[in-house]
Design an enzyme around this catalytic site. Structure first.
Site, mmCIF file in Angstrom:
data_model
loop_
_atom_site.group_PDB
_atom_site.id
_atom_site.type_symbol
_atom_site.label_atom_id
_atom_site.label_comp_id
_atom_site.label_asym_id
_atom_site.label_seq_id
_atom_site.Cartn_x
_atom_site.Cartn_y
_atom_site.Cartn_z
ATOM 1 N N GLY A 1 2.613 0.885 3.716
ATOM 2 C CA GLY A 1 2.619 -0.470 4.259
ATOM 3 C C GLY A 1 1.964 -0.501 5.589
ATOM 4 O O GLY A 1 1.815 -1.659 5.864
ATOM 5 N N HIS B 1 14.474 -14.452 11.817
ATOM 6 C CA HIS B 1 14.019 -14.567 13.153
ATOM 7 C C HIS B 1 12.619 -14.735 13.453
ATOM 8 O O HIS B 1 12.219 -15.283 14.413
ATOM 9 C CB HIS B 1 14.442 -13.094 13.986
ATOM 10 C CG HIS B 1 15.882 -13.064 14.293
ATOM 11 N ND1 HIS B 1 16.243 -12.217 15.156
ATOM 12 C CD2 HIS B 1 16.835 -13.730 13.876
ATOM 13 C CE1 HIS B 1 17.831 -12.277 15.208
ATOM 14 N NE2 HIS B 1 18.079 -13.292 14.327
ATOM 15 N N CYS C 1 0.861 -1.278 0.048
ATOM 16 C CA CYS C 1 -0.014 -0.029 0.092
ATOM 17 C C CYS C 1 0.958 1.146 0.104
ATOM 18 O O CYS C 1 2.217 1.282 -0.328
ATOM 19 C CB CYS C 1 -0.829 0.025 1.302
ATOM 20 S SG CYS C 1 -0.260 -0.152 2.758
HETATM 21 C C1 RB5 Z 1 -4.116 5.475 0.761
HETATM 22 O O1 RB5 Z 1 -4.051 6.760 0.400
HETATM 23 C C2 RB5 Z 1 -3.243 4.953 1.882
HETATM 24 O O2 RB5 Z 1 -3.604 5.501 3.111
HETATM 25 C C3 RB5 Z 1 -2.899 3.372 1.978
HETATM 26 O O3 RB5 Z 1 -2.337 3.126 0.816
HETATM 27 C C4 RB5 Z 1 -2.108 3.063 2.847
HETATM 28 O O4 RB5 Z 1 -0.800 3.738 3.112
HETATM 29 C C5 RB5 Z 1 -2.510 2.620 4.308
HETATM 30 O O5 RB5 Z 1 -1.782 2.535 5.327
#
Ligand code: RB5
Length: 143
Positions: A68, A98, A65
């Site tokens: 992350g 680990h 994402c």
């Molecule tokens: C999207 O804008 C963002 O919030 C998502 O990709 C992520 O970073 C969330 O934790």
């Protein structure tokens, strides 16, 4: 290895690159989506990947994402899933050695494609050390 990969819109570009790498390395890749940069909700895709790993249908999962963070939070709610947010090589190495991480999470807005590829290579080839770490992993499952 059977690998399932997923992302949200902020991870779509990096997921496309990582998916190609996985195929080049000879892995069997299941793409759980999303499939464009149109805004979506990361829990939807994190759930699909985490479920696939938790059920043993895939040996490993990869989630991307923006940071992350969201994907890590989702994946670690599933019993048996040990998701590790790794935006550097040392974390990737240790998360396998680990923690026996079975889901790799990366932040598509934080790292570039070259580093991400190196992280994936390291993560997929580093073995769990076992030994003193076995009992700690078992405690995770007991919680
Ligand atoms: C999207 O804008 C963002 O919030 C998502 O990709 C992520 O970073 C969330 O934790």
């Amino acid at each position: 290895m059977k690998v399932i990969i997923g992302c949200d819109h902020a991870g779509f570009s990096l997921k496309t690159q990582v998916k190609a790498l996985l195929k080049n390395l000879g892995h069997t890749v299941e793409d759980a989506g999303c499939h464009s940069e149109d805004s979506v909700d990361y829990p939807v895709y994190g759930k699909v990947v985490a479920t696939g790993v938790a059920k043993g249908e895939f040996a490993k999962g990869i989630l991307i994402c923006g940071s992350g963070l969201g994907m890590s939070m989702v994946a670690n709610r599933f019993p048996g899933v040990r998701a590790a947010l790794c935006n550097d090589l040392y974390s990737a190495h240790l998360s396998r050695q680990h923690n026996d991480a079975n889901v790799l999470v990366m932040g598509g807005r934080l790292i570039g494609g070259d580093l991400a590829e190196e992280i994936v290579r390291t993560w997929l080839t580093t073995e769990f050390e076992g030994g003193r770490h076995e009992g700690r992993i078992a405690q995770l499952d007991e919680i």
